[in-house]
Design an enzyme around this catalytic site. Structure first.
Site, PDB file in Angstrom:
ATOM      1  N   GLY A 160       0.823  -1.210   0.000  1.00 30.55           N
ATOM      2  CA  GLY A 160       0.000   0.000   0.000  1.00 30.55           C
ATOM      3  C   GLY A 160       0.850   1.251   0.000  1.00 30.55           C
ATOM      4  O   GLY A 160       0.579   2.209  -0.739  1.00 30.55           O
ATOM      5  N   TYR A 161       1.884   1.243   0.813  1.00 33.05           N
ATOM      6  CA  TYR A 161       2.792   2.391   0.890  1.00 33.05           C
ATOM      7  C   TYR A 161       3.496   2.600  -0.447  1.00 33.05           C
ATOM      8  O   TYR A 161       3.596   3.727  -0.952  1.00 33.05           O
ATOM      9  CB  TYR A 161       3.812   2.154   2.001  1.00 33.05           C
ATOM     10  CG  TYR A 161       4.755   3.300   2.250  1.00 33.05           C
ATOM     11  CD1 TYR A 161       4.370   4.382   3.045  1.00 33.05           C
ATOM     12  CD2 TYR A 161       6.035   3.313   1.699  1.00 33.05           C
ATOM     13  CE1 TYR A 161       5.244   5.440   3.281  1.00 33.05           C
ATOM     14  CE2 TYR A 161       6.908   4.363   1.924  1.00 33.05           C
ATOM     15  CZ  TYR A 161       6.505   5.421   2.726  1.00 33.05           C
ATOM     16  OH  TYR A 161       7.360   6.479   2.950  1.00 33.05           O
ATOM     17  N   ALA A 162       3.991   1.515  -1.052  1.00 34.31           N
ATOM     18  CA  ALA A 162       4.686   1.619  -2.332  1.00 34.31           C
ATOM     19  C   ALA A 162       3.744   2.175  -3.403  1.00 34.31           C
ATOM     20  O   ALA A 162       4.132   3.034  -4.207  1.00 34.31           O
ATOM     21  CB  ALA A 162       5.233   0.264  -2.754  1.00 34.31           C
TER      22      ALA A 162
END
Length: 256
Positions: A160-162
């Site tokens: 999700g962060y990426a």
């Protein structure tokens, strides 16, 4: 205008999200050191007496604190309205607030995905769109996003962060493409491995810490103060012909 005068932010007002600690705190202090008054927001920022408030005010600059959880869309819009009502002119918008939730991709829940995308991507778009409208009306403004090494790489256990940081890179260029000819510069700063709360687990893992340091040509973790100079540059007249770019502050990591 002399070259040093180009970096002055006297008379400017900067809105810095995620300013309570780490990179965002250093960014806010750097902007204040260059002469800007600061409007700060964080999910847990104290209304008064915070460390960042004291640091800015000790420099002779104004600090106005707001608290907002960017994972709640309604709260975000209420915050934007409040800031616009109280501060008609925002010269510099620093989209630094973010979150990270770690889990292997096969176990990365909808809840993890939704929260990270809402805070790191959607809120950043809405903030830029809304404060950008006023900048467009004045024909002047600076927008600075905080990207990441994962704007370029996939990372491990943070899908999700990426995804959200990849989007930050694209939004930087998308906004710039539309606004560059209208007096607004939009850029991003991509931190490498920085010694903050977000990377505490990596710093404490002997194997991961060693492998990270082996790849960084500078031979050390970055620190929040490493971001003062690039932030002031991108917020100032010195960068008036600089837009749509992502600046790595990574000790050389991406050059390896």
């Amino acid at each position: 205008m002399s070259v040093l005068d180009q970096f002055s932010l006297q008379g400017k007002t900067a809105l810095v999200t995620g300013c309570k600690r780490g990179i965002g705190k250093a960014m806010a202090i750097g902007l204040a050191e260059a002469g800007a008054d600061i409007i700060g927001v964080s999910a847990s920022l104290e209304e008064s007496g915070s460390e960042i408030s004291k640091a800015v005010e000790d420099l002779g600059r104004k600090f106005t604190a707001y608290r907002c959880d960017f994972s709640h869309r309604q709260a975000l819009h209420a915050f934007i309205k409040q800031v616009k009502d109280n501060h008609p002119v925002i010269d510099i918008l620093v989209n630094n607030a973010g979150t990270i939730l770690r889990a292997p991709a096969a176990e990365h829940s909808d809840e993890y995905w939704d929260k990270v995308i809402e805070v790191n991507q959607t809120a950043q778009f809405i903030l830029t769109r809304e404060f950008g409208k006023s900048m467009l009306g004045r024909g002047q403004g600076k927008v600075i996003f905080t990207a990441s090494l994962l704007t370029f790489q996939g990372g491990i256990t943070v899908p999700g962060y990426a995804a959200s940081k990849g989007a930050i890179g694209q939004m930087t260029m998308a906004f710039s493409n539309e606004w560059a000819g209208k007096g607004i510069q939009v850029n991003a700063i991509a931190p490498g491995y920085i010694a903050t709360d977000n990377t505490e687990a990596l710093q404490k893992n002997p194997e991961r810490n060693a492998s990270i340091l082996e790849r960084i040509p500078a031979g050390r973790w970055g620190v929040p103060d490493d971001f003062k100079g690039i932030t002031v540059f991108l917020a100032s007249a010195a960068s008036d012909y600089v837009t749509g770019s992502i600046y790595l502050v990574d000790g050389g990591w991406m050059g390896r």
